[in-house]
Design an enzyme around this catalytic site. Structure first.
Site, PDB file in Angstrom:
ATOM      1  N   SER A  65       0.861  -1.174   0.000  1.00 26.03           N
ATOM      2  CA  SER A  65       0.000   0.000   0.000  1.00 26.03           C
ATOM      3  C   SER A  65       0.896   1.221   0.000  1.00 26.03           C
ATOM      4  O   SER A  65       2.057   1.155   0.448  1.00 26.03           O
ATOM      5  CB  SER A  65      -0.882   0.002   1.256  1.00 26.03           C
ATOM      6  OG  SER A  65      -1.520   1.252   1.443  1.00 26.03           O
ATOM      7  N   TYR A 117      -1.951  -1.207  10.611  1.00 32.02           N
ATOM      8  CA  TYR A 117      -2.035  -1.449   9.168  1.00 32.02           C
ATOM      9  C   TYR A 117      -0.849  -0.817   8.443  1.00 32.02           C
ATOM     10  O   TYR A 117      -0.196  -1.459   7.616  1.00 32.02           O
ATOM     11  CB  TYR A 117      -3.348  -0.891   8.618  1.00 32.02           C
ATOM     12  CG  TYR A 117      -3.443  -1.006   7.111  1.00 32.02           C
ATOM     13  CD1 TYR A 117      -3.683  -2.234   6.508  1.00 32.02           C
ATOM     14  CD2 TYR A 117      -3.268   0.111   6.289  1.00 32.02           C
ATOM     15  CE1 TYR A 117      -3.752  -2.350   5.120  1.00 32.02           C
ATOM     16  CE2 TYR A 117      -3.336   0.001   4.904  1.00 32.02           C
ATOM     17  CZ  TYR A 117      -3.578  -1.229   4.338  1.00 32.02           C
ATOM     18  OH  TYR A 117      -3.627  -1.337   2.968  1.00 32.02           O
TER      19      TYR A 117
END
Length: 257
Positions: free
Chosen positions: A136, A150
């Site tokens: 990401s 995360y």
């Protein structure tokens, strides 16, 4: 030759499957939800008559399930392996569910690490193949308040992929390892992570196609100019300021009912 996609039952994983089937690869689709994998397999076979599409149900949160997948793939001729399974969570670190976070670390970090190593060893014997780890843009940023675990998990994936890619280049290997680092993508991720993106997301189809088009040439793949600028320009800011800006953005997408 096979392309293997984890987290293939929806979102970016499903779009990877559609693109690679179009390119003529046989597929091995991996996810927890058999009914979704079966529906996708049937759809792909209806469009691509010669396609061989295997389904492998597994919960990659469990290390023995990762081992079972690795054992299954040993006798297959794997050309492409896409580590796509993963999820996120949003909220104050002291308040977020620890069991959900431990599961997220198992899937986002441990499973990716394990399967990257296993598939790399298999591909090194043939000196060919592609491993794409879905990270990401969060993994390229120093920290992400309100999605702390995360961001940290995706930083691991990005760092691991870059390091292994460097080792392969220095040993003159023909095996590719890279990472896909998108910004917001319109998938089920939003609901699982309990967020509403402050920025407009790209489609899962665009994200998957962009990655496939570039994965043979770039180690770190960042779709959209906006995210390239955000992750690149941030390097020139003091880290404390950069993290404060990220914190402001994270608060905007915190989903509070």
């Amino acid at each position: 030759m096979y392309a293997v996609i984890t987290g293939a039952s929806s979102g970016i994983g499903e779009q990877f499957a559609k693109r690679l089937a179009k390119e003529g690869y046989d597929l091995i689709l991996v996810a927890r939800r058999r009914e979704r994998l079966t529906a996708l397999s049937d759809k792909l076979k209806a469009t691509h008559k010669e396609l061989e599409c295997d389904i492998f149900t597994a919960d990659l949160m469990q290390l023995d399930e990762c081992q079972r997948l690795s054992d299954y793939l040993e006798e297959k001729d794997i050309e492409i392996f896409i580590n796509n399974a993963g999820y996120g969570d949003c909220g104050l670190f002291e308040e977020t569910d620890i069991a959900k976070e431990m599961g997220m670390i198992d899937v986002n970090v441990r499973a990716v690490h394990f399967l990257t190593k296993k598939l790399l060893r298999q591909m090194r014997v043939k000196d060919r193949g592609f491993i794409l780890n879905v990270a990401s843009s969060a993994g390229l940023i120093p920290a992400g308040p309100y999605m702390a675990a995360y961001y940290a998990s995706k930083a691991y994936v990005a760092s691991l992929s870059r390091a292994v890619a460097c080792e392969l280049r220095q040993s003159h290997s023909h095996v590719y390892v890279g990472c896909l680092c998108p910004g917001p993508v319109d998938t089920e991720f939003n609901d699982v992570a309990n967020v509403r993106f402050a920025l407009k997301g790209i489609s899962a189809e665009y994200c998957a196609n962009y990655a496939i088009d570039r994965m043979k040439h770039k180690t770190v793949i960042v779709p959209t100019l906006r995210m390239k600028l955000a992750t690149t320009c941030g390097r020139f800011l003091p880290q404390s300021l950069y993290i404060k800006i990220v914190s402001h953005q994270q608060k905007k997408k915190w989903h509070i009912d």
